[in-house]
Design an enzyme around this catalytic site. Structure first.
Site, PDB file in Angstrom:
ATOM      1  N   HIS A  68     -23.894  16.456  23.701  1.00 19.82           N
ATOM      2  CA  HIS A  68     -23.773  17.664  22.884  1.00 19.82           C
ATOM      3  C   HIS A  68     -23.132  18.818  23.653  1.00 19.82           C
ATOM      4  O   HIS A  68     -22.325  19.562  23.110  1.00 19.82           O
ATOM      5  CB  HIS A  68     -25.166  18.078  22.397  1.00 19.82           C
ATOM      6  CG  HIS A  68     -25.172  19.241  21.450  1.00 19.82           C
ATOM      7  ND1 HIS A  68     -24.680  19.161  20.163  1.00 19.82           N
ATOM      8  CD2 HIS A  68     -25.618  20.524  21.609  1.00 19.82           C
ATOM      9  CE1 HIS A  68     -24.828  20.328  19.561  1.00 19.82           C
ATOM     10  NE2 HIS A  68     -25.386  21.175  20.424  1.00 19.82           N
ATOM     11  N   ASP A 119     -23.769  12.502  21.355  1.00 23.53           N
ATOM     12  CA  ASP A 119     -24.542  13.706  21.038  1.00 23.53           C
ATOM     13  C   ASP A 119     -25.873  13.291  20.416  1.00 23.53           C
ATOM     14  O   ASP A 119     -25.899  12.691  19.343  1.00 23.53           O
ATOM     15  CB  ASP A 119     -23.736  14.565  20.057  1.00 23.53           C
ATOM     16  CG  ASP A 119     -24.379  15.902  19.740  1.00 23.53           C
ATOM     17  OD1 ASP A 119     -25.584  16.080  20.026  1.00 23.53           O
ATOM     18  OD2 ASP A 119     -23.682  16.773  19.192  1.00 23.53           O
ATOM     19  N   SER A 149     -21.956  24.219  18.945  1.00 21.57           N
ATOM     20  CA  SER A 149     -23.241  24.074  18.248  1.00 21.57           C
ATOM     21  C   SER A 149     -23.363  25.135  17.143  1.00 21.57           C
ATOM     22  O   SER A 149     -22.534  25.164  16.243  1.00 21.57           O
ATOM     23  CB  SER A 149     -24.386  24.142  19.258  1.00 21.57           C
ATOM     24  OG  SER A 149     -25.593  23.666  18.706  1.00 21.57           O
TER      25      SER A 149
END
Length: 470
Positions: free
Chosen positions: A398, A363, A270
């Site tokens: 994610h 995601d 991320s």
């Protein structure tokens, strides 16, 4: 003691029939056992879960329970029917319902989630990597719901056992790091080395997360878990970054006698992913870069390199963001195209690194496939000579973590002060975590140089997994 028949009838109204009362009495009189093999292992290893001594074709509930360092209770359940010999083998038999269905050998561990009494948008973080997770596995008579298993008046389990999952293998060293401005923890594999080295970073949760680095060191990779805000004397919130902080972290890693030079790798999830791309772009000794579901420009805050600031992408305009039916914020549709903000795009084509972009196709936080493909387009357009690849995982969300980490599809996020949807369909996501872990380990060993046996081990583990699961 067993519950009175009237209470069991109340909890399990469909259980009683002319044959089931006798079945319950018969199974209770036998020596029922539930086992996890091995009883203790590294967290990235699979196990075999079995229940024996049951009545033939008996309906049972397998229950897995764990508490984190904050005493938050996580659980999972699965419904099975014993075979003709009174056995349940999770590795070969299908779950009929509960936290998952169908054949899913590691489903009980991978689908652990907050218990009904807990806040459902809680994400499990392993803060204390020195001590293992301790799981309790139990088998109950009948097909019970989560609420029934957790009820104080529920019947006692037919059998229970404990299972330990370790993040640090024997001989792995954990060394707190305060080097100049650098704050983190270095994990060194057992043995003399030297070992391939990596810098390991996560996202906007902040603080210091060590669980991936501990597991990497257990697999022969020296890993610096690097904090970059909300830890020790670092800034309490995200502020403009300077590449010099990350250069200092790489300097520390390469100076260590047990870290193999001349270069190291970097892993980022991320927000940590765009930091990893920044490091690969501007630090020549970064030779391998693994990103997990990230942008290709700085997000939230910019990155300063000398006198130049690579600005962050504009904030979301919220036109395509929505709240789903569970109250979680879904951001995926709000795609910000960095090609419209060229001053923000990181010049990854200047890098000396090989790139591995790991992507979860489900995601719901970042359209990570879009950004990973943009990165590869940019590298191809500049005739990039090093190796690069996008590895996409259908059904994965994610939060692609090391294997058998609890799948979290949504959790509270301080940036928005709301629950955020991360995505991922449990079974596909957990299988993706296994595959991505083997892929990443093999990539790092190959790109950073390693003992041949370690490369063979990673490749062998991957081959064994694929044969047994796909």
């Amino acid at each position: 003691m067993m519950l009175q028949a009237s209470k069991v009838r109340q909890l399990c109204p469909n259980y009683f029939s002319s044959g089931n009362i006798q079945m319950m009495m018969t199974s209770a009189s036998k020596d029922v056992q539930v086992s996890v093999t091995p009883a203790s292992c590294l967290h990235d290893e699979s196990v075999q879960i079995r229940a024996e001594g049951l009545a033939p074709n008996q309906d049972v509930t397998l229950y897995c329970s764990m508490k984190d360092t904050r005493n938050v209770h996580y659980l999972s359940i699965a419904h099975y029917k014993a075979d003709d010999s009174g056995q349940v083998d999770v590795n070969t038999m299908e779950s009929l319902g509960g936290s998952y269905a169908s054949l899913f050998p590691m489903g009980l561990i991978g689908t652990l989630h907050p218990a009904p009494s807990e806040y459902k948008f809680t994400r499990f973080f392993k803060r204390d990597v020195v001590n293992p997770n301790i799981l309790e596995l139990s088998v109950y008579d009948g097909h019970l719901t989560e609420e029934e298993v957790c009820a104080p008046e529920c019947q006692k389990p037919l059998a229970s056992t404990q299972h330990e999952r370790h993040y640090m293998g024997p001989g792995v060293q954990r060394i707190p790091v305060r080097y100049g401005k650098v704050r983190g923890t270095l994990f060194l594999p057992a043995g003399e080395g030297p070992f391939p080295g990596v810098v390991d970073m996560f996202g906007t949760a902040g603080g210091l997360l060590e669980y991936r680095s501990a597991q990497l060191a257990s697999r022969g990779i020296a890993s610096l878990a690097l904090a970059f805000f909300a830890y020790d004397d670092l800034p309490k919130s995200l502020e403009e970054f300077n590449i010099s902080y990350f250069e200092e972290a790489v300097e520390f890693l390469l100076k260590h006698e047990k870290v193999r030079g001349p270069g190291v790798g970097v892993i980022g999830t991320s927000k940590g992913g765009d930091l990893a791309l920044s490091m690969a772009s501007f630090i020549p000794s970064i030779l391998a870069c693994v990103t997990i579901n990230c942008y290709i420009s700085p997000c939230n805050v910019g990155m300063r390199v000398g006198d130049h600031l690579y600005e962050c992408l504009p904030q979301h305009d919220y036109q395509n963001i929505f709240i789903d039916n569970e109250g979680a914020l879904v951001i995926r549709r709000d795609v910000i195209d960095p090609r419209k903000y060229k001053e923000s795009i990181l010049p990854i084509e200047r890098s000396n690194a090989a790139f591995l972009f790991l992507v979860g196709n489900d995601d719901q936080n970042i359209h990570s496939e879009f950004y990973a493909q943009l990165a590869c387009q940019r590298l191809r357009a500049h005739n990039y000579k090093k190796w690069f690849e996008v590895s996409s995982y259908p059904g994965a969300g994610h939060l692609l973590e090391p294997p058998y980490s609890t799948h979290c599809s949504a959790s509270f996020q301080h940036t928005f002060m709301l629950p955020v949807r991360w995505g991922g369909k449990a079974k596909f996501h957990i299988l993706a975590q296994e595959q991505a872990w083997y892929k990443m380990r093999e990539f790092l060993h190959q790109q950073l140089g390693s003992d041949n046996e370690l490369v063979k081990e990673a490749a062998c583990d991957k081959t064994t997994f694929l044969k047994s699961h796909l």
